[in-house]
Design a protein around this motif. Structure first.
Motif, PDB file in Angstrom:
ATOM      1  N   THR A  29       0.833  -1.206   0.000  1.00  0.00           N
ATOM      2  CA  THR A  29       0.000   0.000   0.000  1.00  0.00           C
ATOM      3  C   THR A  29       0.867   1.255   0.000  1.00  0.00           C
ATOM      4  O   THR A  29       0.630   2.185  -0.785  1.00  0.00           O
ATOM      5  CB  THR A  29      -0.934   0.001   1.226  1.00  0.00           C
ATOM      6  N   VAL A  30       1.871   1.275   0.874  1.00  0.00           N
ATOM      7  CA  VAL A  30       2.786   2.430   0.927  1.00  0.00           C
ATOM      8  C   VAL A  30       3.508   2.598  -0.406  1.00  0.00           C
ATOM      9  O   VAL A  30       3.637   3.718  -0.921  1.00  0.00           O
ATOM     10  CB  VAL A  30       3.793   2.276   2.094  1.00  0.00           C
ATOM     11  N   GLY A  31       3.960   1.500  -0.997  1.00  0.00           N
ATOM     12  CA  GLY A  31       4.650   1.576  -2.286  1.00  0.00           C
ATOM     13  C   GLY A  31       3.749   2.077  -3.393  1.00  0.00           C
ATOM     14  O   GLY A  31       4.166   2.897  -4.225  1.00  0.00           O
ATOM     15  N   THR A  32       2.503   1.624  -3.425  1.00  0.00           N
ATOM     16  CA  THR A  32       1.566   2.075  -4.447  1.00  0.00           C
ATOM     17  C   THR A  32       1.322   3.573  -4.336  1.00  0.00           C
ATOM     18  O   THR A  32       1.387   4.303  -5.335  1.00  0.00           O
ATOM     19  CB  THR A  32       0.225   1.318  -4.313  1.00  0.00           C
ATOM     20  N   VAL A  33       1.068   4.030  -3.112  1.00  0.00           N
ATOM     21  CA  VAL A  33       0.798   5.458  -2.912  1.00  0.00           C
ATOM     22  C   VAL A  33       2.044   6.291  -3.213  1.00  0.00           C
ATOM     23  O   VAL A  33       1.963   7.323  -3.901  1.00  0.00           O
ATOM     24  CB  VAL A  33       0.292   5.705  -1.469  1.00  0.00           C
ATOM     25  N   ALA A  34       3.190   5.860  -2.716  1.00  0.00           N
ATOM     26  CA  ALA A  34       4.422   6.633  -2.911  1.00  0.00           C
ATOM     27  C   ALA A  34       4.792   6.734  -4.390  1.00  0.00           C
ATOM     28  O   ALA A  34       5.116   7.827  -4.878  1.00  0.00           O
ATOM     29  CB  ALA A  34       5.567   5.996  -2.117  1.00  0.00           C
ATOM     30  N   PHE A  35       4.729   5.632  -5.105  1.00  0.00           N
ATOM     31  CA  PHE A  35       5.081   5.665  -6.531  1.00  0.00           C
ATOM     32  C   PHE A  35       4.060   6.451  -7.344  1.00  0.00           C
ATOM     33  O   PHE A  35       4.414   7.094  -8.339  1.00  0.00           O
ATOM     34  CB  PHE A  35       5.248   4.257  -7.089  1.00  0.00           C
ATOM     35  N   ALA A  36       2.799   6.418  -6.933  1.00  0.00           N
ATOM     36  CA  ALA A  36       1.792   7.204  -7.635  1.00  0.00           C
ATOM     37  C   ALA A  36       2.023   8.699  -7.423  1.00  0.00           C
ATOM     38  O   ALA A  36       1.866   9.499  -8.352  1.00  0.00           O
ATOM     39  CB  ALA A  36       0.400   6.808  -7.162  1.00  0.00           C
ATOM     40  N   LEU A  37       2.405   9.086  -6.207  1.00  0.00           N
ATOM     41  CA  LEU A  37       2.658  10.499  -5.925  1.00  0.00           C
ATOM     42  C   LEU A  37       3.910  11.021  -6.614  1.00  0.00           C
ATOM     43  O   LEU A  37       3.976  12.192  -7.001  1.00  0.00           O
ATOM     44  CB  LEU A  37       2.764  10.722  -4.412  1.00  0.00           C
ATOM     45  N   VAL A  38       4.910  10.157  -6.762  1.00  0.00           N
ATOM     46  CA  VAL A  38       6.169  10.571  -7.388  1.00  0.00           C
ATOM     47  C   VAL A  38       6.043  10.625  -8.910  1.00  0.00           C
ATOM     48  O   VAL A  38       6.811  11.284  -9.580  1.00  0.00           O
ATOM     49  CB  VAL A  38       7.308   9.610  -6.955  1.00  0.00           C
ATOM     50  N   GLY A  39       5.033   9.949  -9.457  1.00  0.00           N
ATOM     51  CA  GLY A  39       4.836   9.962 -10.901  1.00  0.00           C
ATOM     52  C   GLY A  39       5.448   8.775 -11.608  1.00  0.00           C
ATOM     53  O   GLY A  39       5.874   8.885 -12.756  1.00  0.00           O
ATOM     54  N   ARG A  40       5.542   7.647 -10.945  1.00  0.00           N
ATOM     55  CA  ARG A  40       6.050   6.405 -11.541  1.00  0.00           C
ATOM     56  C   ARG A  40       4.892   5.418 -11.694  1.00  0.00           C
ATOM     57  O   ARG A  40       4.689   4.545 -10.839  1.00  0.00           O
ATOM     58  CB  ARG A  40       7.128   5.785 -10.653  1.00  0.00           C
ATOM     59  N   PRO A  41       4.109   5.524 -12.767  1.00  0.00           N
ATOM     60  CA  PRO A  41       2.910   4.686 -12.891  1.00  0.00           C
ATOM     61  C   PRO A  41       3.218   3.194 -13.046  1.00  0.00           C
ATOM     62  O   PRO A  41       2.440   2.356 -12.592  1.00  0.00           O
ATOM     63  CB  PRO A  41       2.211   5.236 -14.125  1.00  0.00           C
ATOM     64  N   GLY A  42       4.341   2.850 -13.646  1.00  0.00           N
ATOM     65  CA  GLY A  42       4.698   1.435 -13.810  1.00  0.00           C
ATOM     66  C   GLY A  42       4.950   0.759 -12.474  1.00  0.00           C
ATOM     67  O   GLY A  42       4.452  -0.341 -12.204  1.00  0.00           O
TER      68      GLY A  42
END
Length: 88
Positions: A29-42
């Motif tokens: 969950t943390v990884g999904t949110v963090a990568f989405a906020l940083v702009g890494r959709p993959g």
């Protein structure tokens, strides 16, 4: 199937699997949110898929825990040979 080689005090590792799944669920969950906020959709999608797998696994674990223990033969039931080693 009882073969006689298993320990008589064997316990199910479901509670350990539950806590490890919970740990994985938090990190996914943390990884999904963090990568989405940083702009890494993959990477966010990869963590999202991992989150989905962990959620399904956790649901199955909880289901197995709620089913309770199943009947196991006691000490008075003698062990028997596996089917491939029986005399015919």
């Amino acid at each position: 199937m009882r073969t006689g080689s298993e320990p008589t005090t064997a316990r199910s590792p479901l509670r350990a699997r539950f806590w490890l799944s919970l740990w994985g669920l938090v990190w996914a969950t943390v990884g999904t949110v963090a990568f989405a906020l940083v702009g890494r959709p993959g990477w966010a999608a990869a963590c999202g898929v991992l989150w989905l797998v962990v959620t399904v696994d956790m649901a199955l674990i909880v289901r197995h825990i709620r089913q309770g223990s199943h009947w196991q033969p006691g000490r008075d039931v003698p062990p028997y040979l596996p089917p491939e080693n029986r005399d015919r």
